[in-house]
Design a protein around this motif. Sequence first.
Motif, PDB file in Angstrom:
ATOM      1  N   LEU A   1       0.826  -1.208   0.000  1.00 49.40           N
ATOM      2  CA  LEU A   1       0.000   0.000   0.000  1.00 49.40           C
ATOM      3  C   LEU A   1       0.860   1.257   0.000  1.00 49.40           C
ATOM      4  N   ARG A   2       1.931   1.258   0.795  1.00 50.32           N
ATOM      5  CA  ARG A   2       2.839   2.404   0.821  1.00 50.32           C
ATOM      6  C   ARG A   2       3.507   2.604  -0.546  1.00 50.32           C
ATOM      7  N   GLN A   3       3.936   1.509  -1.149  1.00 52.70           N
ATOM      8  CA  GLN A   3       4.588   1.599  -2.455  1.00 52.70           C
ATOM      9  C   GLN A   3       3.627   2.115  -3.519  1.00 52.70           C
ATOM     10  N   MET A   4       2.383   1.687  -3.433  1.00 53.52           N
ATOM     11  CA  MET A   4       1.381   2.152  -4.381  1.00 53.52           C
ATOM     12  C   MET A   4       1.166   3.657  -4.254  1.00 53.52           C
ATOM     13  N   LEU A   5       1.053   4.148  -3.025  1.00 57.16           N
ATOM     14  CA  LEU A   5       0.871   5.583  -2.824  1.00 57.16           C
ATOM     15  C   LEU A   5       2.080   6.363  -3.314  1.00 57.16           C
ATOM     16  N   ALA A   6       3.272   5.800  -3.143  1.00 52.31           N
ATOM     17  CA  ALA A   6       4.486   6.470  -3.621  1.00 52.31           C
ATOM     18  C   ALA A   6       4.430   6.615  -5.140  1.00 52.31           C
ATOM     19  N   ARG A   7       3.912   5.604  -5.832  1.00 56.54           N
ATOM     20  CA  ARG A   7       3.766   5.706  -7.293  1.00 56.54           C
ATOM     21  C   ARG A   7       2.717   6.746  -7.651  1.00 56.54           C
ATOM     22  N   HIS A   8       1.606   6.740  -6.920  1.00 56.83           N
ATOM     23  CA  HIS A   8       0.563   7.730  -7.184  1.00 56.83           C
ATOM     24  C   HIS A   8       1.111   9.154  -7.038  1.00 56.83           C
ATOM     25  N   GLU A   9       1.964   9.337  -6.037  1.00 57.90           N
ATOM     26  CA  GLU A   9       2.467  10.677  -5.722  1.00 57.90           C
ATOM     27  C   GLU A   9       3.282  11.267  -6.863  1.00 57.90           C
ATOM     28  N   GLN A  10       3.792  10.417  -7.751  1.00 54.31           N
ATOM     29  CA  GLN A  10       4.605  10.893  -8.868  1.00 54.31           C
ATOM     30  C   GLN A  10       3.767  11.437 -10.025  1.00 54.31           C
ATOM     31  N   GLN A  11       2.467  11.254  -9.972  1.00 50.86           N
ATOM     32  CA  GLN A  11       1.613  11.720 -11.061  1.00 50.86           C
ATOM     33  C   GLN A  11       1.675  13.248 -11.188  1.00 50.86           C
ATOM     34  N   GLU A  12       1.857  13.707 -12.404  1.00 48.77           N
ATOM     35  CA  GLU A  12       1.951  15.153 -12.645  1.00 48.77           C
ATOM     36  C   GLU A  12       0.657  15.863 -12.255  1.00 48.77           C
ATOM     37  N   GLU A  13      -0.488  15.237 -12.575  1.00 48.18           N
ATOM     38  CA  GLU A  13      -1.776  15.868 -12.261  1.00 48.18           C
ATOM     39  C   GLU A  13      -1.965  16.003 -10.762  1.00 48.18           C
ATOM     40  N   LEU A  14      -1.530  14.982 -10.015  1.00 39.37           N
ATOM     41  CA  LEU A  14      -1.657  15.045  -8.564  1.00 39.37           C
ATOM     42  C   LEU A  14      -0.729  16.112  -7.996  1.00 39.37           C
ATOM     43  N   GLN A  15       0.477  16.169  -8.485  1.00 40.20           N
ATOM     44  CA  GLN A  15       1.425  17.174  -8.007  1.00 40.20           C
ATOM     45  C   GLN A  15       0.914  18.581  -8.291  1.00 40.20           C
ATOM     46  N   ALA A  16       0.198  18.729  -9.418  1.00 39.55           N
ATOM     47  CA  ALA A  16      -0.367  20.037  -9.763  1.00 39.55           C
ATOM     48  C   ALA A  16      -1.673  20.308  -9.019  1.00 39.55           C
ATOM     49  N   GLY A  17      -2.216  19.256  -8.367  1.00 34.83           N
ATOM     50  CA  GLY A  17      -3.458  19.419  -7.615  1.00 34.83           C
ATOM     51  C   GLY A  17      -4.698  19.476  -8.469  1.00 34.83           C
ATOM     52  N   THR A  18      -4.618  18.977  -9.717  1.00 35.44           N
ATOM     53  CA  THR A  18      -5.763  19.071 -10.625  1.00 35.44           C
ATOM     54  C   THR A  18      -6.567  17.780 -10.721  1.00 35.44           C
ATOM     55  N   ALA A  19      -5.925  16.641 -10.478  1.00 33.63           N
ATOM     56  CA  ALA A  19      -6.624  15.359 -10.583  1.00 33.63           C
ATOM     57  C   ALA A  19      -5.834  14.297  -9.838  1.00 33.63           C
ATOM     58  N   TYR A  20      -6.529  13.237  -9.470  1.00 28.35           N
ATOM     59  CA  TYR A  20      -5.890  12.101  -8.808  1.00 28.35           C
ATOM     60  C   TYR A  20      -6.383  10.863  -9.526  1.00 28.35           C
ATOM     61  N   TYR A  21      -5.645  10.438 -10.541  1.00 25.25           N
ATOM     62  CA  TYR A  21      -6.028   9.290 -11.346  1.00 25.25           C
ATOM     63  C   TYR A  21      -5.508   8.008 -10.710  1.00 25.25           C
ATOM     64  N   GLN A  22      -6.376   7.009 -10.607  1.00 25.42           N
ATOM     65  CA  GLN A  22      -5.964   5.725 -10.064  1.00 25.42           C
ATOM     66  C   GLN A  22      -6.111   4.645 -11.122  1.00 25.42           C
ATOM     67  N   PRO A  23      -4.990   4.013 -11.501  1.00 22.52           N
ATOM     68  CA  PRO A  23      -5.064   2.946 -12.499  1.00 22.52           C
ATOM     69  C   PRO A  23      -5.952   1.811 -12.016  1.00 22.52           C
TER      70      PRO A  23
ATOM     71  N   LEU B   1     -17.512  11.081 -16.122  1.00 26.48           N
ATOM     72  CA  LEU B   1     -17.809  12.354 -15.470  1.00 26.48           C
ATOM     73  C   LEU B   1     -16.549  13.181 -15.265  1.00 26.48           C
ATOM     74  N   GLY B   2     -15.403  12.563 -15.557  1.00 23.01           N
ATOM     75  CA  GLY B   2     -14.139  13.282 -15.423  1.00 23.01           C
ATOM     76  C   GLY B   2     -13.483  13.035 -14.087  1.00 23.01           C
ATOM     77  N   MET B   3     -12.142  12.982 -14.102  1.00 25.75           N
ATOM     78  CA  MET B   3     -11.399  12.684 -12.883  1.00 25.75           C
ATOM     79  C   MET B   3     -10.763  13.931 -12.265  1.00 25.75           C
ATOM     80  N   ALA B   4     -10.957  15.075 -12.926  1.00 27.85           N
ATOM     81  CA  ALA B   4     -10.424  16.313 -12.341  1.00 27.85           C
ATOM     82  C   ALA B   4     -11.135  16.574 -11.021  1.00 27.85           C
ATOM     83  N   SER B   5     -10.386  17.024 -10.023  1.00 24.31           N
ATOM     84  CA  SER B   5     -10.990  17.231  -8.712  1.00 24.31           C
ATOM     85  C   SER B   5     -10.202  18.247  -7.907  1.00 24.31           C
ATOM     86  N   PRO B   6     -10.908  19.179  -7.261  1.00 17.70           N
ATOM     87  CA  PRO B   6     -10.227  20.118  -6.373  1.00 17.70           C
ATOM     88  C   PRO B   6      -9.735  19.437  -5.098  1.00 17.70           C
ATOM     89  N   ARG B   7     -10.147  18.169  -4.904  1.00 16.82           N
ATOM     90  CA  ARG B   7      -9.762  17.424  -3.705  1.00 16.82           C
ATOM     91  C   ARG B   7      -8.516  16.566  -3.910  1.00 16.82           C
TER      92      ARG B   7
END
Length: 236
Positions: free
Chosen positions: A124-146, A184-190
Amino acid sequence: MQSETAINTTEAEVPKGTRGSQSLADRLFLTLRREIVEGHMAAGSKISEPELARRFDASRGSLREALMRLESLGLLERRVNVGARVVDLTERGLLELYDVREALEGMACRLAAQNRTEEDVVELRQMLARHEQQEELQAGTAYYQPEGDFDFHFRIVQASNNDLLIDTLCNRLYYRVRMYRYQLGMASPRAHRAFREHSHIIDAIEAGDGELAEILMRRHIRASRSNIENKLAKQN
């Protein structure tokens, strides 16, 4: 002779241990599932078995097997005197999914905390570390989960070690949830907040605090529901 080369599937869509041995019905199922989830087959659209059989150069038997599996996932529905259609996307349907997810994923989180292994927590920790590298997440615009094992919610349910929960959430409901997310789109202010919430949930699971893990997951899904309700209200 049926042509399987007309059906495209990615490795991620093929269950581990079955790659290279799928039947034509398996490949049809995976291809059509992806097209429905991603909106290439429009929500509410009628299914024409003859048209699909011609498109994929497939037997009616293989096609019907694939369609029955899609119906079991809630991606297709059959209506009297109408036939099979892609399920409609409705606000009521979406909110009902959130109600069910809040209750069942909260339970899954509690069980995951009770049944956790060191390997589960590390993964679970390793998965979150991979998620954290997403450009959209770093920009705060979306959190895409494969899909599948790289999806936080999917992996939590797997860690519950409860077969009925796993079947309900990872099979019967999972692709309907992804269908709504995709279309519905994955963009999110959250995005940033959702990522932090995932991290706190893992903390509770690692600590073996099932009560806290369930509370945090319920709050997390409730916040996502509130976010989507606000988005739909603005669209209307």
